[in-house]
Design an enzyme around this catalytic site. Structure first.
Site, PDB file in Angstrom:
ATOM      1  N   TYR A 117       0.811  -1.270   0.062  1.00 21.86           N
ATOM      2  CA  TYR A 117       0.144  -0.085   0.117  1.00 21.86           C
ATOM      3  C   TYR A 117       0.708   1.232   0.068  1.00 21.86           C
ATOM      4  CZ  TYR A 117      -3.857   3.183   1.753  1.00 21.86           C
ATOM      5  OH  TYR A 117      -4.537   4.141   2.074  1.00 21.86           O
ATOM      6  N   LYS A 132      -1.574  -1.503  -3.932  1.00 18.39           N
ATOM      7  CA  LYS A 132      -2.515  -0.580  -4.036  1.00 18.39           C
ATOM      8  C   LYS A 132      -1.848   0.935  -4.098  1.00 18.39           C
ATOM      9  CE  LYS A 132      -6.344   1.763  -1.310  1.00 18.39           C
ATOM     10  NZ  LYS A 132      -5.463   3.253  -0.971  1.00 18.39           N
TER      11      LYS A 132
END
Length: 294
Positions: free
Chosen positions: A135, A163
């Site tokens: 992330y 992400k």
């Protein structure tokens, strides 16, 4: 991983009651809104205010999401902490709750070099049985994952994607290029402004904070794209982009999203961190919601 992670996952807000305590019943209503729109759930992230939740609340939020979704959609839970040790400890507890995958933010506050970030993620991935998404959100953490580092990490069998919430097309492109030719490694788009373009370029899913406010409108970008209606997907993105631009101009985006929900009549409570909205701010948010969603 038992479920493919694709389409739209809503970076769902964490519902609080009037005293600021976690409100599981209100949380379930928000989950149902998303399921009805065809969206999966990403819980405990930035829009979920993970940074002001204690450990038991993080677990409670995840448990509520898994239970309410009941296998009907994907559930990904964020577990990132500052230290590798605490990330692993939380991750092991979250994994027991039955999530499809976890997401790990780069450690924050402490600046780290790329080899240190790689070592952190490899240690977490080694320790967990549940699949893991990297992330990247450098504006909030101060640490940026580089594409070369991501390609190195993609070789780990338990790291299944990234992400990217850096906010730029260049960043998203860099990770998509890094993922080329690597099986079972997917790029998830974070910025609501790049949902359509992300799908065009090869993202498997988007993680959308704005879907809290506009679940059907966000899902339409994916649904039309997935059906082969590329122009319809582009038009759906244009509709969403105006809402995003205007709403996020009022305040820090997660705070603006949660305030918009409360003004729309959803009992999700106030953000816990020190954000304030004037009467003029609230009126502006009402006008924006009415303009784009009525």
């Amino acid at each position: 991983m038992s479920r493919k992670i694709d389409g739209v996952l809503t970076a769902i807000v964490t519902a609080f009651d009037n005293d600021g305590a976690y409100n599981a019943s209100a949380m379930r209503l928000q989950i149902q809104r998303q399921l009805q729109a065809g969206n999966g759930i990403f819980c405990g992230g930035t829009n979920g205010e993970f940074f002001v939740l204690n450990e038991q609340e993080k677990l409670a939020v995840t448990e509520t999401c898994v239970d309410e979704v009941a296998g009907r959609a994907a559930v990904v839970a964020h577990i990132g902490e500052i230290s590798t040790r605490e990330t692993i400890r939380l991750g092991k507890q979250v994994a027991k709750l039955g999530v499809d995958a976890v997401s790990v933010i780069t450690p924050y506050f402490v600046p780290l070099k790329q080899p240190e970030l790689i070592a952190h993620y490899q240690a977490v991935a080694d320790a967990l049985e549940v699949p893991l998404f990297l992330y990247n959100i450098p504006a909030r953490t101060g640490n940026t994952l580089y594409p070369d580092s991501v390609r190195t990490l993609a070789a780990h069998p338990n790291i299944i994607g990234i992400k990217d919430s850096a906010g730029s097309y260049e960043s998203l492109q860099g990770f998509l290029q890094a993922a080329e030719g690597i099986d079972n490694f997917n790029v998830l788009n974070g910025p609501d402004s790049l949902i359509h373009q992300g799908f065009i370029d090869g993202c498997s899913a988007c993680i959308s904070g704005l879907a809290n406010v506009a679940p059907q409108q966000i899902n339409a970008i994916w649904a039309r794209f997935n059906a082969g209606d590329i122009e319809g997907s582009r038009q759906a993105q244009e509709n969403v982009t105006g809402l995003r631009t205007d709403l996020y101009s009022v305040a820090f985006s997660p705070a603006a999203v949660k305030k918009a929900l409360t003004l729309m009549g959803h009992n999700v409570g106030e953000s816990r961190y020190a954000v304030q909205f004037s009467a003029e701010d609230e009126q502006r948010i009402r006008q924006i919601v009415n303009q784009y969603l009525q």
